[in-house]
Scaffold this active site. Sequence first.
Site, PDB file in Angstrom:
ATOM      1  N   GLN A  31      -2.997 -10.736   4.837  1.00 31.38           N
ATOM      2  CA  GLN A  31      -3.299  -9.275   4.700  1.00 31.38           C
ATOM      3  C   GLN A  31      -4.890  -8.896   4.755  1.00 31.38           C
ATOM      4  OE1 GLN A  31      -1.304  -6.105   4.962  1.00 31.38           O
ATOM      5  NE2 GLN A  31      -3.083  -5.390   5.680  1.00 31.38           N
ATOM      6  N   ASP A  40      -3.339   1.571  -1.979  1.00 31.73           N
ATOM      7  CA  ASP A  40      -1.987   0.478  -1.858  1.00 31.73           C
ATOM      8  C   ASP A  40      -1.217   1.614  -2.671  1.00 31.73           C
ATOM      9  OD1 ASP A  40      -0.054  -1.147  -1.388  1.00 31.73           O
ATOM     10  OD2 ASP A  40      -0.801  -2.927  -2.580  1.00 31.73           O
ATOM     11  N   ARG A  92      -2.792  -7.797  11.664  1.00 36.63           N
ATOM     12  CA  ARG A  92      -1.711  -8.742  10.996  1.00 36.63           C
ATOM     13  C   ARG A  92      -1.380  -9.972  11.865  1.00 36.63           C
ATOM     14  NH1 ARG A  92       1.077  -7.771   6.658  1.00 36.63           N
ATOM     15  NH2 ARG A  92       0.601  -9.828   6.272  1.00 36.63           N
ATOM     16  N   CYS A 127      -2.768  -1.313   3.441  1.00 38.70           N
ATOM     17  CA  CYS A 127      -1.821  -2.452   4.085  1.00 38.70           C
ATOM     18  C   CYS A 127      -0.552  -2.098   4.594  1.00 38.70           C
ATOM     19  CB  CYS A 127      -1.682  -3.425   2.785  1.00 38.70           C
ATOM     20  SG  CYS A 127      -0.801  -2.834   1.586  1.00 38.70           S
TER      21      CYS A 127
HETATM   22  N1  NVA Z   1       1.219  -3.935  -3.530  1.00 44.55           N
HETATM   23  C1  NVA Z   1       2.281  -3.878  -2.376  1.00 44.55           C
HETATM   24  C2  NVA Z   1       1.869  -4.588  -1.068  1.00 44.55           C
HETATM   25  C3  NVA Z   1       2.906  -4.174   0.065  1.00 44.55           C
HETATM   26  C4  NVA Z   1       2.382  -4.845   1.222  1.00 44.55           C
HETATM   27  C5  NVA Z   1       3.518  -4.597  -2.922  1.00 44.55           C
HETATM   28  O1  NVA Z   1       3.590  -5.761  -3.591  1.00 44.55           O
HETATM   29  O2  NVA Z   1       4.772  -4.032  -2.777  1.00 44.55           O
HETATM   30  N1   CP Z   2       1.415  -4.983   4.603  1.00 40.08           N
HETATM   31  C1   CP Z   2       2.676  -5.861   4.622  1.00 40.08           C
HETATM   32  O1   CP Z   2       2.551  -6.899   4.260  1.00 40.08           O
HETATM   33  O2   CP Z   2       3.655  -5.156   5.167  1.00 40.08           O
HETATM   34  P1   CP Z   2       5.055  -5.648   4.925  1.00 40.08           P
HETATM   35  O3   CP Z   2       5.428  -5.328   3.390  1.00 40.08           O
HETATM   36  O4   CP Z   2       5.918  -4.520   6.069  1.00 40.08           O
HETATM   37  O5   CP Z   2       5.199  -7.029   5.648  1.00 40.08           O
END
Ligand code: NVA
Ligand code: CP
Length: 328
Positions: free
Chosen positions: A138, A231, A316, A272
């Site tokens: 990411q 995030d 990505r 993200c």
């Molecule tokens: N911090 C989030 C990122 C998702 C891409 C998670 O781990 O759910």
């Molecule tokens: N940003 C990211 O990792 O998205 P996903 O959870 O959809 O893969």
Amino acid sequence: MAVNLKGRSFLTLMDFSVAEVRHLLDLSHELKAKKAKGVHGGLLKGKNIVLLFEKTSTRTRCAFEVAALDEGGHVTFLDSASSQMGKKESLEDSAKVLGRFFDGIEYRGFKQEVVEDLAKFSGVPVWNGLTDVDHPTQVLADFLTIEEHVAKPLKKVKLVFAGDIRNNMAYALMYGAAKTGMHFLGLGPRSLYPSEEILTRVREAARLTGAQIELSDDINAVQGADVIYTDVWASMGEEAQIPERVLLLTPYKVTMEMVQKTGNPDLIFLHCLPAFHDFETRLAKDMKDKGYDIREVTDEVFRSKHSVVFDQAENRMHTIKAIMVATL
Ligand code: NVA
Ligand code: CP
């Protein structure tokens, strides 16, 4: 000396030198330009790639699939429900088997040790598609996006990460900042500050590049930022902590007022994704009914001219392609 990453795993940016991170970004720009011209190559021709997902995904899975197919590779998708891994077979045995079949392995799950063990036992490059403590693919996409939208080299950029500064994204960005000389400011409540152990590691790496790694619980610290990043307030697996996080993190929600406090009309907003910016998702609606507003960013900022989150999401794919091409 020319950078050569053949055969290397991509488990965390902390394993990579400054020149190697630069090389991956340059290759990403190159492969993105190539795709824009409609050129599909055979850089991954004959390569078999397996994608292991213990947590859900939209972007990461699709980025790996499209990137591999663009360059002639073949992918197999396995999730925990449809494989033996960890249930009927040890991680070590599964890794040894997958290493016999595949040229590269992507893994998304909980523990960083799993992705490390996969690399140790499979004998092929393993790419970290997110763990509880890191999300390195990411960060490459984030930095590619910054290079496209901010008219400054990365080492002159101030990035503010607002919210849960103990999560995988915050850590991964800190590691990336340390490797590129960026100014990283983690903005959030003191109770969510990263551990001293992590900070010591990051600051040691930062010494090589001159990166500044700072933490603050004062919103005014956004002044002079080039990038505001946020995030979700509760990562995958932390859903039970939502009420507590809403209380702690509401003051750090990314709002237009916060954007204006930067004093930078060209500020960019990154996330993200997936993001809670309205009440169109089941979880946001359910929590709202229970009295919790889980939005980490307002819809106004998310949809504003500052927001480049969909360019970031597209990147990505270009950066994951670069990682596979460089390491296979
Ligand atoms: N911090 C989030 C990122 C998702 C891409 C998670 O781990 O759910
Ligand atoms: N940003 C990211 O990792 O998205 P996903 O959870 O959809 O893969």
